[in-house]
Write a protein that holds these residues in place. Structure first.
Motif, PDB file in Angstrom:
ATOM      1  N   GLY A 198     -31.962  20.382  11.489  1.00 33.59           N
ATOM      2  CA  GLY A 198     -31.037  21.409  11.958  1.00 33.59           C
ATOM      3  C   GLY A 198     -29.610  20.904  12.031  1.00 33.59           C
ATOM      4  N   LYS A 199     -29.432  19.731  12.605  1.00 34.55           N
ATOM      5  CA  LYS A 199     -28.088  19.165  12.734  1.00 34.55           C
ATOM      6  C   LYS A 199     -27.491  18.905  11.352  1.00 34.55           C
ATOM      7  CE  LYS A 199     -27.371  18.278  17.220  1.00 34.55           C
ATOM      8  NZ  LYS A 199     -26.185  18.456  18.013  1.00 34.55           N
ATOM      9  N   PHE A 200     -28.317  18.363  10.478  1.00 36.01           N
ATOM     10  CA  PHE A 200     -27.818  17.981   9.157  1.00 36.01           C
ATOM     11  C   PHE A 200     -27.373  19.213   8.375  1.00 36.01           C
ATOM     12  CE2 PHE A 200     -28.377  16.752   4.698  1.00 36.01           C
ATOM     13  CZ  PHE A 200     -27.549  15.647   4.686  1.00 36.01           C
ATOM     14  N   LEU A 201     -28.280  20.205   8.270  1.00 36.58           N
ATOM     15  CA  LEU A 201     -27.945  21.397   7.486  1.00 36.58           C
ATOM     16  C   LEU A 201     -26.884  22.248   8.177  1.00 36.58           C
ATOM     17  CD1 LEU A 201     -31.542  22.317   6.325  1.00 36.58           C
ATOM     18  CD2 LEU A 201     -29.711  21.299   4.956  1.00 36.58           C
ATOM     19  N   GLY A 202     -26.986  22.360   9.504  1.00 39.84           N
ATOM     20  CA  GLY A 202     -26.016  23.168  10.245  1.00 39.84           C
ATOM     21  C   GLY A 202     -24.613  22.613  10.108  1.00 39.84           C
ATOM     22  N   ALA A 203     -24.483  21.280  10.228  1.00 38.57           N
ATOM     23  CA  ALA A 203     -23.160  20.668  10.119  1.00 38.57           C
ATOM     24  C   ALA A 203     -22.600  20.896   8.720  1.00 38.57           C
ATOM     25  CB  ALA A 203     -23.249  19.175  10.421  1.00 38.57           C
ATOM     26  N   LYS A 204     -23.471  20.791   7.726  1.00 38.50           N
ATOM     27  CA  LYS A 204     -23.045  20.982   6.346  1.00 38.50           C
ATOM     28  C   LYS A 204     -22.543  22.416   6.154  1.00 38.50           C
ATOM     29  CE  LYS A 204     -24.938  18.640   3.191  1.00 38.50           C
ATOM     30  NZ  LYS A 204     -24.973  17.863   2.028  1.00 38.50           N
ATOM     31  N   MET A 205     -23.342  23.366   6.655  1.00 35.70           N
ATOM     32  CA  MET A 205     -22.981  24.768   6.491  1.00 35.70           C
ATOM     33  C   MET A 205     -21.681  25.077   7.225  1.00 35.70           C
ATOM     34  SD  MET A 205     -26.056  27.378   6.538  1.00 35.70           S
ATOM     35  CE  MET A 205     -26.073  27.859   8.245  1.00 35.70           C
ATOM     36  N   GLY A 206     -21.578  24.611   8.479  1.00 36.20           N
ATOM     37  CA  GLY A 206     -20.370  24.846   9.262  1.00 36.20           C
ATOM     38  C   GLY A 206     -19.157  24.273   8.577  1.00 36.20           C
ATOM     39  N   ALA A 207     -19.307  23.064   8.022  1.00 40.98           N
ATOM     40  CA  ALA A 207     -18.171  22.404   7.381  1.00 40.98           C
ATOM     41  C   ALA A 207     -17.746  23.154   6.122  1.00 40.98           C
ATOM     42  CB  ALA A 207     -18.531  20.959   7.053  1.00 40.98           C
ATOM     43  N   ILE A 208     -18.715  23.737   5.431  1.00 44.92           N
ATOM     44  CA  ILE A 208     -18.362  24.507   4.235  1.00 44.92           C
ATOM     45  C   ILE A 208     -17.646  25.797   4.635  1.00 44.92           C
ATOM     46  CG2 ILE A 208     -19.317  25.823   2.279  1.00 44.92           C
ATOM     47  CD1 ILE A 208     -21.500  23.630   2.105  1.00 44.92           C
ATOM     48  N   VAL A 209     -18.220  26.499   5.620  1.00 42.86           N
ATOM     49  CA  VAL A 209     -17.590  27.744   6.090  1.00 42.86           C
ATOM     50  C   VAL A 209     -16.155  27.485   6.573  1.00 42.86           C
ATOM     51  CG1 VAL A 209     -17.682  29.522   7.890  1.00 42.86           C
ATOM     52  CG2 VAL A 209     -19.759  28.852   6.707  1.00 42.86           C
ATOM     53  N   ALA A 210     -15.976  26.385   7.300  1.00 44.33           N
ATOM     54  CA  ALA A 210     -14.660  26.106   7.888  1.00 44.33           C
ATOM     55  C   ALA A 210     -13.724  25.419   6.894  1.00 44.33           C
ATOM     56  CB  ALA A 210     -14.827  25.241   9.127  1.00 44.33           C
ATOM     57  N   GLY A 211     -14.221  25.058   5.727  1.00 42.89           N
ATOM     58  CA  GLY A 211     -13.376  24.408   4.733  1.00 42.89           C
ATOM     59  C   GLY A 211     -12.985  22.987   5.111  1.00 42.89           C
ATOM     60  N   SER A 212     -13.909  22.235   5.730  1.00 43.04           N
ATOM     61  CA  SER A 212     -13.599  20.845   6.098  1.00 43.04           C
ATOM     62  C   SER A 212     -13.625  19.950   4.863  1.00 43.04           C
ATOM     63  CB  SER A 212     -14.641  20.339   7.096  1.00 43.04           C
ATOM     64  OG  SER A 212     -14.764  21.219   8.168  1.00 43.04           O
ATOM     65  N   PRO A 213     -13.027  18.763   4.954  1.00 43.58           N
ATOM     66  CA  PRO A 213     -13.019  17.835   3.821  1.00 43.58           C
ATOM     67  C   PRO A 213     -14.436  17.465   3.349  1.00 43.58           C
ATOM     68  CG  PRO A 213     -11.681  17.007   5.624  1.00 43.58           C
ATOM     69  CD  PRO A 213     -12.290  18.275   6.094  1.00 43.58           C
ATOM     70  N   LEU A 214     -14.527  16.990   2.114  1.00 40.77           N
ATOM     71  CA  LEU A 214     -15.830  16.706   1.499  1.00 40.77           C
ATOM     72  C   LEU A 214     -16.656  15.678   2.278  1.00 40.77           C
ATOM     73  CD1 LEU A 214     -17.298  17.737  -1.002  1.00 40.77           C
ATOM     74  CD2 LEU A 214     -16.608  15.638  -2.156  1.00 40.77           C
ATOM     75  N   VAL A 215     -16.011  14.605   2.764  1.00 40.01           N
ATOM     76  CA  VAL A 215     -16.782  13.583   3.504  1.00 40.01           C
ATOM     77  C   VAL A 215     -17.410  14.178   4.750  1.00 40.01           C
ATOM     78  CG1 VAL A 215     -15.782  11.374   2.845  1.00 40.01           C
ATOM     79  CG2 VAL A 215     -14.613  12.780   4.550  1.00 40.01           C
ATOM     80  N   VAL A 216     -16.693  15.125   5.361  1.00 38.51           N
ATOM     81  CA  VAL A 216     -17.233  15.760   6.565  1.00 38.51           C
ATOM     82  C   VAL A 216     -18.455  16.588   6.194  1.00 38.51           C
ATOM     83  CG1 VAL A 216     -16.747  17.382   8.427  1.00 38.51           C
ATOM     84  CG2 VAL A 216     -14.982  15.781   7.690  1.00 38.51           C
ATOM     85  N   ARG A 217     -18.353  17.357   5.099  1.00 38.20           N
ATOM     86  CA  ARG A 217     -19.481  18.184   4.672  1.00 38.20           C
ATOM     87  C   ARG A 217     -20.702  17.327   4.391  1.00 38.20           C
ATOM     88  NH1 ARG A 217     -16.725  22.437   0.402  1.00 38.20           N
ATOM     89  NH2 ARG A 217     -14.844  22.703   1.666  1.00 38.20           N
ATOM     90  N   LYS A 218     -20.468  16.206   3.746  1.00 40.78           N
ATOM     91  CA  LYS A 218     -21.598  15.402   3.294  1.00 40.78           C
ATOM     92  C   LYS A 218     -22.261  14.617   4.415  1.00 40.78           C
ATOM     93  CE  LYS A 218     -21.652  13.360  -1.100  1.00 40.78           C
ATOM     94  NZ  LYS A 218     -20.965  12.672  -2.229  1.00 40.78           N
ATOM     95  N   TYR A 219     -21.474  14.045   5.316  1.00 39.99           N
ATOM     96  CA  TYR A 219     -22.040  13.050   6.232  1.00 39.99           C
ATOM     97  C   TYR A 219     -22.016  13.400   7.706  1.00 39.99           C
ATOM     98  CZ  TYR A 219     -21.747  10.255   2.017  1.00 39.99           C
ATOM     99  OH  TYR A 219     -21.888   9.798   0.757  1.00 39.99           O
ATOM    100  N   LEU A 220     -21.337  14.490   8.082  1.00 44.87           N
ATOM    101  CA  LEU A 220     -21.208  14.759   9.520  1.00 44.87           C
ATOM    102  C   LEU A 220     -22.566  14.873  10.210  1.00 44.87           C
ATOM    103  CD1 LEU A 220     -19.325  15.355  11.921  1.00 44.87           C
ATOM    104  CD2 LEU A 220     -19.622  17.760  11.439  1.00 44.87           C
ATOM    105  N   GLY A 221     -23.494  15.589   9.586  1.00 48.12           N
ATOM    106  CA  GLY A 221     -24.815  15.819  10.199  1.00 48.12           C
ATOM    107  C   GLY A 221     -25.502  14.529  10.596  1.00 48.12           C
ATOM    108  N   LEU A 222     -25.408  13.528   9.741  1.00 47.14           N
ATOM    109  CA  LEU A 222     -26.062  12.239  10.031  1.00 47.14           C
ATOM    110  C   LEU A 222     -25.446  11.561  11.251  1.00 47.14           C
ATOM    111  CD1 LEU A 222     -26.528  10.606   6.520  1.00 47.14           C
ATOM    112  CD2 LEU A 222     -28.273  11.570   8.013  1.00 47.14           C
ATOM    113  N   GLY A 223     -24.172  11.832  11.461  1.00 44.19           N
ATOM    114  CA  GLY A 223     -23.490  11.188  12.583  1.00 44.19           C
ATOM    115  C   GLY A 223     -23.853  11.803  13.924  1.00 44.19           C
TER     116      GLY A 223
END
Lengths: 154, 416
Positions: B325-350
């Motif tokens: 949930g954290k991994f996919l949710g963070a990815k989805m949120g980052a895409i919706v919000a237009g965050s930088p690529l590193v954030v989209r890819k790795y935020l969930g793991l953090g």
């Protein structure tokens, strides 16, 4: 007695635009860092810089974000951090001062001033007039000095 | 001769103290040390603290500690500072927190539903699985700041992933607390109104609970701001702040509504409406360490080997649901919000570490009289999930920051 009679009027003041480096040089020969008033044009008091602010600005950005978070276990040692020499010029008083600070009005009685300082854990506070014009700094020592003089101890 | 409550508290605090120190020495947060010492002291291991005390007589400590946690979390919602937060942080936090909750809830439902196909035991599913899914889901939104912070500092990480990570974590616990308060209200109504079930009641009653709690907290906040002006020293200020927190917790418990929301509203009112309100939070600093030490050690002491034989599987499910949930949710949120690529890819793991708030909230639920039939299962499942998590999550956070290129100096972690 009121604070205006006991406060120190001859105080080193800085501006928002003073750099960290210049601020440090101004006070390098003091044996302890006093509370430093930050003054705008027309002598208005806009902020204060204390030892806490100085320590805070030397800490990392991350630990600042975590200050209000429980279980963050931020216990940062200021000796651990990497710092670049250019921060002396890059950081200004404006970045480090407390803009939301406690000040005393010139006609506050000394007893009241003392209890305000104790409540907020401060040993010095700035003094202003009704128009927020900076007048001086009063410390717990000034209050004690007046008290002992009155009683004939010193 | 029997161990009395004060002797137990003494043992918990002193044991916790050593646990915290050892944990810090080997690079874990203090909270982990408290939990492990608690497990060692539990009736299933060394049996130094009687079960009666753990499950009943020391409950007041749980209320006290969570009251303080909720007050501090409420106080972190300073509106002027929140306005300065980047816009995408809000989206990312909302997505990762709610999808972690959703995934955990769905997995628990699935895991609980499967056996009913064979044994037809629907009662277990309705009375245990559904409320557990709701509550575990809500709690799973939380992220532990200490582990993430320790990694960031050890490796001197910096960059856009690091800043986003820190900002999201800062909001996560508050969201978890709000979610949990809502989940408790709904679960309470669900279990209480099994016979006369209606959809409007299902949502209207919790809504009334929630609003009443917030109003009580808000009014107490204004009251606290005004009477705190009488305090002359920091010590007297602590007296009235602590008193008001306990009052709020007590009155909402008496009314069977949400102490968490009420005390959060109290903290929120104080930070936003009080003059020099930071002092009203700083006074808590002096007492929080001792209360948290006894609280988390006590939490660990809820460890029960018998229950753990079933609970570990639930714990594993919670970890799995939360991770995905954290991994996919963070990815989805980052895409919706237009965050930088590193954030989209790795935020969930953090965002995977968890500990303090997770355990705290599960204890709160365990002592709620409405949830007694699954209290021990829930606490042990959460304990299991925290232990599993403690082993897997920090290395993943490290990996994420390393892959994002934000750990520049690749050095051995300094041992303190």
């Amino acid at each position: 007695m009121q604070v205006k009679e006991a406060m120190k009027k001859d105080v080193i003041k800085v501006k928002r635009s003073t750099s960290l480096k210049n601020l440090l040089i101004l006070f390098k020969d003091f044996h302890a860092l006093p509370l430093i008033p930050v003054i705008a044009e027309n002598e208005q008091l806009v902020g204060v810089v204390s030892l806490d602010n100085l320590v805070e600005i030397l800490k990392s950005q991350e630990s600042k974000l975590f200050r209000n978070i429980i279980f963050a276990e931020v216990d940062e040692d200021i000796f651990d951090l990497e710092r670049v020499p250019s921060m002396g010029e890059l950081i200004l008083v404006d970045d480090m001062m407390s803009a939301n600070f406690i000040s005393l009005k010139e006609d506050t009685p000394l007893e009241k001033a003392y209890s305000i300082m104790r409540l907020h854990n401060k040993d010095q506070l700035p003094v202003v007039d009704k128009a927020n014009k900076f007048l001086g700094i009063i410390g717990i020592f000034d209050i004690i000095w007046n008290m002992v003089k009155e009683k004939g101890i010193a | 001769m029997e161990t009395g409550p004060l002797l137990a508290i003494g043992i918990l605090i002193i044991g916790g103290y050593f646990g915290g120190i050892i944990a810090n020495k080997i690079g874990f947060p203090k909270v982990s040390g408290y939990l492990v010492v608690g497990i060692l002291l539990s009736p299933s291991v060394l049996n130094l603290i009687p079960e009666m005390l753990i499950n009943k007589n020391l409950n007041v400590i749980i209320d006290m500690a969570l009251g303080i946690v909720a007050y501090l979390v409420g106080g972190s919602f300073h509106l002027d500072s929140l306005k300065k937060i980047r816009k995408d942080i809000g989206w990312v936090t909302f997505f990762e927190a709610s999808s972690a909750g959703l995934f955990v809830a769905l997995l628990i439902l699935l895991f609980g539903f499967f056996p009913t196909l064979f044994n037809g035991n629907r009662e277990f599913f309705i009375k245990t699985c559904i409320p557990m899914a709701l509550i575990c889901g809500a709690i799973s939104a939380a992220t532990a700041p200490a582990a993430v912070m320790a990694i960031i500092r050890e490796y001197k990480a910096r960059g856009s992933l690091t800043t986003t990570l820190l900002a999201v974590i800062a909001l996560d616990d508050a969201i978890a607390i709000i979610f949990t308060a809502i989940a408790i209200s709904i679960a309470q109504v669900w279990l209480g109104s099994m016979e006369l079930f209606s959809l409007s009641k299902m949502f209207l009653l919790p809504l009334i609970y929630i609003i009443t709690s917030i109003i009580i907290g808000g009014i107490s906040g204004f009251f606290l701001i005004n009477i705190s002006k009488l305090a002359k020293t920091k010590q007297t200020l602590l007296v009235i702040v602590f008193g008001m927190i306990m009052f709020c917790v007590g009155i909402t418990k008496m009314l069977n509504i949400s102490p968490l929301l009420a005390v959060m509203a109290l903290g929120f009112t104080v930070i936003n409406k009080g003059g020099y309100s930071k002092d009203m939070f700083r006074v808590i600093d002096d007492i929080e360490d001792v209360i948290f030490a006894v609280f988390f050690t006590l939490a660990g002491a809820h460890f029960n080997l018998e229950v753990m034989k079933i609970a570990w599987a639930w714990g594993l499910i919670i970890v799995l649901g939360r991770f995905s949930g954290k991994f996919l949710g963070a990815k989805m949120g980052a895409i919706v919000a237009g965050s930088p690529l590193v954030v989209r890819k790795y935020l969930g793991l953090g965002l995977l570490p968890k500990a303090g708030v997770t355990v705290g909230l599960s204890l709160l639920i365990a002592q709620n009289p409405n949830f007694t039939n699954f209290a021990s299962l829930l606490v042990n499942a959460m304990l299991a999930s925290v232990i599993i998590n403690e082993l897997i999550a920090p290395p993943l956070t490290k990996y994420a920051l390393f892959k994002a290129g934000e750990i520049i100096v690749k050095s051995e972690p300094e041992k303190l």
